[in-house]
Design an enzyme around this catalytic site. Structure first.
Site, mmCIF file in Angstrom:
data_model
loop_
_atom_site.group_PDB
_atom_site.id
_atom_site.type_symbol
_atom_site.label_atom_id
_atom_site.label_comp_id
_atom_site.label_asym_id
_atom_site.label_seq_id
_atom_site.Cartn_x
_atom_site.Cartn_y
_atom_site.Cartn_z
ATOM 1 N N ASP A 177 0.975 -1.226 0.072
ATOM 2 C CA ASP A 177 0.035 -0.088 0.011
ATOM 3 C C ASP A 177 0.855 1.219 -0.011
ATOM 4 O O ASP A 177 2.267 1.236 -0.020
ATOM 5 C CB ASP A 177 -0.974 0.045 1.148
ATOM 6 C CG ASP A 177 -0.052 0.142 2.366
ATOM 7 O OD1 ASP A 177 0.748 -0.425 2.552
ATOM 8 O OD2 ASP A 177 -0.529 1.095 3.379
ATOM 9 N N HIS A 497 1.861 -8.757 -3.639
ATOM 10 C CA HIS A 497 0.970 -7.963 -3.483
ATOM 11 C C HIS A 497 1.479 -6.422 -3.182
ATOM 12 O O HIS A 497 1.980 -6.156 -2.368
ATOM 13 C CB HIS A 497 0.013 -8.360 -2.101
ATOM 14 C CG HIS A 497 -1.060 -7.639 -1.830
ATOM 15 N ND1 HIS A 497 -2.292 -7.776 -2.350
ATOM 16 C CD2 HIS A 497 -1.197 -6.318 -0.849
ATOM 17 C CE1 HIS A 497 -3.001 -6.811 -1.652
ATOM 18 N NE2 HIS A 497 -2.113 -6.053 -1.153
ATOM 19 N N ASP A 543 1.665 -17.649 -5.143
ATOM 20 C CA ASP A 543 1.955 -16.492 -5.741
ATOM 21 C C ASP A 543 0.849 -15.990 -6.735
ATOM 22 O O ASP A 543 0.888 -15.907 -7.720
ATOM 23 C CB ASP A 543 3.298 -16.883 -6.709
ATOM 24 C CG ASP A 543 4.025 -15.724 -7.469
ATOM 25 O OD1 ASP A 543 3.634 -14.763 -6.863
ATOM 26 O OD2 ASP A 543 4.860 -15.897 -8.378
ATOM 27 N N GLU A 552 2.540 -10.080 0.314
ATOM 28 C CA GLU A 552 2.734 -8.717 0.130
ATOM 29 C C GLU A 552 4.235 -8.444 0.515
ATOM 30 O O GLU A 552 4.889 -9.506 0.758
ATOM 31 C CB GLU A 552 2.067 -8.069 1.318
ATOM 32 C CG GLU A 552 2.056 -6.356 1.412
ATOM 33 C CD GLU A 552 0.990 -5.633 2.006
ATOM 34 O OE1 GLU A 552 0.189 -6.559 2.837
ATOM 35 O OE2 GLU A 552 0.816 -4.647 2.090
#
Ligand SMILES: [Zn+2]
Length: 570
Positions: A177, A497, A543, A552
């Protein structure tokens, strides 16, 4: 049907008799896809029955070494019977692969003195790719890997005790993020600064090709400073430090410059608005910066130290202000019920930098409460930094001989236990069954850090070898025969991620990032969909981009990885 069986049998016969030159490598042989140092132990694994193996030169398939497969050890975490292929006696440098009759050939790997230099570069430079508040371009080496300046619109959230717009600048995107979090910046930036303190001589001339390169400061410190500069903006005038700067919720999988959500400084929602864990982590990191940057920029170093001292004073008045996401905020929480370990770390780093009694007294009054954290299971993490406090006291030659002796003895004892445990483990890693948590790959790397710190206290080749064994695991010597570092090795993670990797339209993910790793907790929908509830811990990995609980990336998992690579750079 009969015809198909015959065809298949012929196919197997062909495979077994072929010289394997040019054959496609497979996952049957688990090898470190980066490689091995010439004089270090060299081991690969197989989990199917096999008797003999050969190490062949990649250039012409000629045999460089032959050996027998060791009797298999049962590995309950993967459910596999793991046989070791020991080719330690191969000291020749070059590019090789392993060939096992009946199984196939491995991915190519290198044996050479500077085998980990390139991966150090990629893992440390990955922080440049995470830079916020500026444009980023990985250059001709990685064409197209770039983003425009991002998250320039900042504001105070109502929970911060202030209001109105606020400059948003610097810092690293935390993970997949685009948030920036002081607590997770704490252990990440702290470990990177320690990397410099432990191995700076080897790193000082390695260019990371940054905009600041050539300014007289080593590039690892140039990169760390980008995050320190953001952390400094998170300190209020009273010395306290706000917990995080994020949007109120996560944006979709878009490039950072396309995320137009306001980047808010978020506080606890009530006076004093700043949190104790964030303020203490900040104090510890700024105290380290106060000694590390002194030779390169004395004014900056003293600014960092003053910020640490002012944070320490705030903690005296506000020792237990905890953080939970305020109403309407759903980004990462990094909540912690206990800030005593963070404060102990701050005291220890401030003492190491200044030598002042006030910090020494605090440390000596409190350190025993945390001595059980120096065990052989459960390395430090963002929520438990007490081991960092205890270790820095010893590494900085703490003034109390009895405390130094006690911490040292306990650290060595724990590392002896880890070495023995890993020697019995099928994949020779430090992880216990309970370490397969969210970010288990970060755990594996941090065990490596723990072993290397012990090695600093009393040199022991077995500590270094056990640390390297964790690195080999992360670079492909695991049940999946997969390198968990992006763009490192011939068979590496492809779908982390990580928003830029998913949104940039490029085939491969951004380089040098460590994926989270196996996690039987399966906290995301993709893992629940693709893996059975009773999946074995070491097998609990897919994956897939959406599988944030195992795939992530995060700045706090890359930091111990950087430290391990740095230890092995020649
Ligand atoms: Zn940004």
């Amino acid at each position: 049907m009969q015809k198909e069986v015959r065809a298949c049998a012929w196919c197997l016969l062909y495979l077994f008799s072929s010289p394997l030159r040019g054959a496609a490598p497979g996952t049957g042989i688990k090898v470190d896809q980066v490689g091995y140092l010439p004089d270090a132990p060299k081991i690969a694994f197989v989990v199917q029955p096999a008797k003999i193996f050969a190490v062949r030169r990649t250039r012409d398939a000629s045999i460089a070494f032959q050996g027998t497969v060791q009797p298999p050890i049962f590995d309950p975490d993967s459910g596999e019977h793991v046989g070791a292929l020991d080719f330690t006696k191969l000291h020749e440098t070059g590019r090789f692969y392993i060939d096992v009759p009946g199984i196939g050939r491995s991915w190519n790997f290198s044996v050479k003195p500077d085998v980990f230099r390139r991966v150090y570069y990629l893992a440390m430079r990955s922080y440049y790719g995470q830079r916020c508040g500026t444009e980023v371009d990985l250059g001709s080496e990685f064409p197209g890997y770039r983003h425009a300046a991002c998250h320039l619109d900042g504001a105070y959230h109502a929970s911060s005790g202030k209001e109105g717009p606020r400059t948003s600048t610097h810092g690293w995107h935390d993970a997949g993020d685009y948030g920036r979090y002081v607590v997770n910046s704490g252990i990440s930036t702290g470990l990177l600064l320690w990397t410099w303190e432990l191995y700076g001589d080897r790193l000082k001339n390695i260019s990371l090709h940054l905009p600041e390169s050539g300014n007289g400061t080593p590039d690892i410190l140039n990169e760390i400073r980008w995050n320190l500069d953001w952390m400094l903006t998170m300190q209020d005038k009273d010395g306290g430090v706000w917990h995080k700067q994020t949007s109120t919720h996560f944006c979709p999988f878009i490039m950072p410059e396309d995320d137009k959500l306001v980047s808010y400084v978020i506080g606890t929602g009530a006076a004093p608005f700043k949190s104790s864990c964030a303020t203490a982590d900040f104090a510890a990191v700024m105290a380290i910066a106060g000694r590390v940057y002194k030779p390169f920029d004395a004014a900056y170093a003293s600014r960092c130290l003053r910020a640490a001292e002012s944070a320490w004073k705030w903690l005296d008045r506000n020792p237990d202000v905890l953080f939970r996401n305020p109403a309407g905020v759903s980004t990462g929480d990094y909540g912690d019920d206990h800030c005593g370990d963070e404060r102990l770390w701050a005291a220890a780093e401030l003492f190491r930098t200044t030598g002042e009694d006030i910090y020494s007294r605090y440390f000596l009054a409190k350190y025993r409460e945390y001595s059980d954290r120096l065990g052989p299971a459960g390395p430090p993490s963002w929520s438990m930094v007490a081991p960092l406090a205890l270790w820095t006291y010893v590494l900085g030659n703490g003034s109390d001989a009895a405390a130094v002796q006690a911490i040292r003895a306990q650290s060595l004892h724990a590392s002896d236990d880890i070495v023995e445990r890993a020697a019995r483990d099928g994949y020779r890693i430090s992880l216990t069954r309970h370490d397969y948590i969210w970010g288990s790959n970060g755990e594996a790397a941090t065990y490596g850090v723990q072993l290397l710190i012990a090695n600093r206290m009393r040199a022991n080749p077995r500590y270094v070898e056990a640390a390297m064994d964790n690195l080999h695991y992360l670079l492909g010597r695991n049940t999946f025969s997969l390198s968990w570092v992006t763009q490192v090795g011939e068979h590496a993670v492809l779908h982390p991620h990580h928003r830029p990797s998913a949104a940039d339209g490029l085939e491969l993910p951004w380089p040098g990032l460590l994926a989270g790793g196996p996690n039987p907790g399966r906290q995301d929908g993709e893992m629940k969909k693709l893996l059975a509830a009773d999946v074995l811990p070491a097998k609990a990995y897919v994956d897939v981009t959406g599988a944030y609980a195992c795939n992530e990336v995060a700045i706090n998992w890359n930091a111990p990885l950087v430290l391990l690579f740095a230890a092995l750079v020649e």
